[in-house]
Design a protein around this motif. Sequence first.
Motif, PDB file in Angstrom:
ATOM      1  N   SER A  39       0.864  -1.179   0.000  1.00  0.00           N
ATOM      2  CA  SER A  39       0.000   0.000   0.000  1.00  0.00           C
ATOM      3  C   SER A  39       0.898   1.226   0.000  1.00  0.00           C
ATOM      4  CB  SER A  39      -0.917   0.003   1.226  1.00  0.00           C
ATOM      5  OG  SER A  39      -0.143   0.017   2.423  1.00  0.00           O
ATOM      6  N   SER A  42      -2.983   5.786   2.394  1.00  0.00           N
ATOM      7  CA  SER A  42      -4.317   5.179   2.379  1.00  0.00           C
ATOM      8  C   SER A  42      -4.660   4.539   1.034  1.00  0.00           C
ATOM      9  CB  SER A  42      -5.371   6.237   2.727  1.00  0.00           C
ATOM     10  OG  SER A  42      -5.266   7.339   1.857  1.00  0.00           O
ATOM     11  N   ARG A  44      -4.575   1.626  -1.425  1.00  0.00           N
ATOM     12  CA  ARG A  44      -4.416   0.190  -1.186  1.00  0.00           C
ATOM     13  C   ARG A  44      -4.390  -0.664  -2.445  1.00  0.00           C
ATOM     14  NH1 ARG A  44      -3.321  -4.023  -1.136  1.00  0.00           N
ATOM     15  NH2 ARG A  44      -3.659  -5.754   0.305  1.00  0.00           N
ATOM     16  N   HIS A  62     -17.986  -6.387  -0.486  1.00  0.00           N
ATOM     17  CA  HIS A  62     -16.882  -5.562   0.010  1.00  0.00           C
ATOM     18  C   HIS A  62     -17.365  -4.809   1.240  1.00  0.00           C
ATOM     19  CE1 HIS A  62     -14.196  -6.053  -3.431  1.00  0.00           C
ATOM     20  NE2 HIS A  62     -15.216  -5.810  -4.239  1.00  0.00           N
ATOM     21  N   GLU A  64     -15.646  -1.637   4.184  1.00  0.00           N
ATOM     22  CA  GLU A  64     -14.563  -0.816   4.716  1.00  0.00           C
ATOM     23  C   GLU A  64     -13.501  -0.447   3.685  1.00  0.00           C
ATOM     24  OE1 GLU A  64     -15.428   0.484   7.231  1.00  0.00           O
ATOM     25  OE2 GLU A  64     -16.603  -0.904   8.436  1.00  0.00           O
ATOM     26  N   PHE A  65     -13.922  -0.257   2.430  1.00  0.00           N
ATOM     27  CA  PHE A  65     -13.057   0.298   1.393  1.00  0.00           C
ATOM     28  C   PHE A  65     -13.830   1.323   0.583  1.00  0.00           C
ATOM     29  CE2 PHE A  65     -10.420  -3.618   1.794  1.00  0.00           C
ATOM     30  CZ  PHE A  65      -9.171  -3.008   1.920  1.00  0.00           C
ATOM     31  N   ILE A  67     -14.051   2.299  -3.173  1.00  0.00           N
ATOM     32  CA  ILE A  67     -13.707   1.587  -4.403  1.00  0.00           C
ATOM     33  C   ILE A  67     -14.141   2.422  -5.600  1.00  0.00           C
ATOM     34  CG2 ILE A  67     -14.073  -0.528  -5.739  1.00  0.00           C
ATOM     35  CD1 ILE A  67     -14.791  -1.879  -3.029  1.00  0.00           C
ATOM     36  N   TRP A 120      -8.703   1.155  -4.894  1.00  0.00           N
ATOM     37  CA  TRP A 120      -9.273   1.078  -3.549  1.00  0.00           C
ATOM     38  C   TRP A 120      -8.466   1.969  -2.615  1.00  0.00           C
ATOM     39  CZ3 TRP A 120     -10.144  -4.760  -1.996  1.00  0.00           C
ATOM     40  CH2 TRP A 120     -10.854  -5.417  -3.007  1.00  0.00           C
ATOM     41  N   THR A 121      -9.162   2.658  -1.730  1.00  0.00           N
ATOM     42  CA  THR A 121      -8.500   3.391  -0.661  1.00  0.00           C
ATOM     43  C   THR A 121      -9.145   3.015   0.671  1.00  0.00           C
ATOM     44  OG1 THR A 121      -9.955   5.336  -0.719  1.00  0.00           O
ATOM     45  CG2 THR A 121      -8.079   5.325  -2.229  1.00  0.00           C
ATOM     46  N   VAL A 122      -8.395   3.241   1.741  1.00  0.00           N
ATOM     47  CA  VAL A 122      -8.876   2.937   3.085  1.00  0.00           C
ATOM     48  C   VAL A 122      -9.581   4.179   3.637  1.00  0.00           C
ATOM     49  CG1 VAL A 122      -8.213   2.275   5.425  1.00  0.00           C
ATOM     50  CG2 VAL A 122      -6.962   1.348   3.455  1.00  0.00           C
ATOM     51  N   SER A 172     -11.552   9.344   2.193  1.00  0.00           N
ATOM     52  CA  SER A 172     -10.150   9.031   2.467  1.00  0.00           C
ATOM     53  C   SER A 172      -9.343  10.285   2.156  1.00  0.00           C
ATOM     54  CB  SER A 172      -9.637   7.902   1.564  1.00  0.00           C
ATOM     55  OG  SER A 172     -10.371   6.718   1.693  1.00  0.00           O
TER      56      SER A 172
END
Length: 272
Positions: A39, A42, A44, A62, A64-65, A67, A120-122, A172
């Motif tokens: 990563s 943030s 990913r 999915h 907690e991402f 997208i 994807w990001t956190v 994010s």
Amino acid sequence: MSAKIIPRWSTERGNADHGWLKTFHTFSFAMYQDGEHDSFGSLRVINEDRVEASTGFGTHGHREFEIFSYIINGELEHRDSMGNKEVLKRGDVQLTSAGTGIRHSEVAHGPNQVHFAQIWTVPWKSGLSPKYFTRHFSDDEKKDKWVQVVAPVGAKDVSSDREGSGPAPVQSPVTLSATLLSPSTTLTHILPSPTTTEGKSSSQRKAYIHIIQSSGYNPSTASGASVKISGPGAELVLREGDGAYVLGTEGSELKFENTGNSVAEILLFDVE
């Protein structure tokens, strides 16, 4: 001010050819695992996917991402458990905030292959409500200038409308800008002030650069775009499919010069 520009060569990315799907992974994903490229802040996932006609990713879940899909060529049909159904085309950006959980499918629509970047990001906190957004950015808008296509909720020009103008809202500390840079043309980018997240702030900045692999699946035969990236005390030449990590300080200037013979489609992430 200074900057480090560290290459992420296309030929070293994870990749897989499943017949119906040809994919490259910038970061660890599925069967490809690389502890040196898990990563970046943030950020990913950056997968550059080519999905054959009438095939795709069946319904799957999915959570907690954040997208988002950046459509390069072809048409991508999206369906999800929030009731959204949409066919996305070149220039479209679709963002799903998965939050506490969603299920969706992504399938090539129509008679042609679809080529898109899956990112994807956190999120900055867990337990968010799922949301869905789409935006469109024409080639003319991106010609030889940066256009923000994704930006944090609350940032300038970011709307919470499902559809509309301006960047799609991501939860994010990530901003994604895109350009279509003509040969012999130069663009600059200033590493921005940091986003304050939970009381933390720093003048150290991160950015990630990705050159879309437009001329074909095989990175060893990719031709055309060649981009020289330079910053304070650093310089690097990237070709299609290549990427680079940038470590710098707030206010550092990056220059992007297309030294090749075709238009370069560039994605630029400012990340924390």
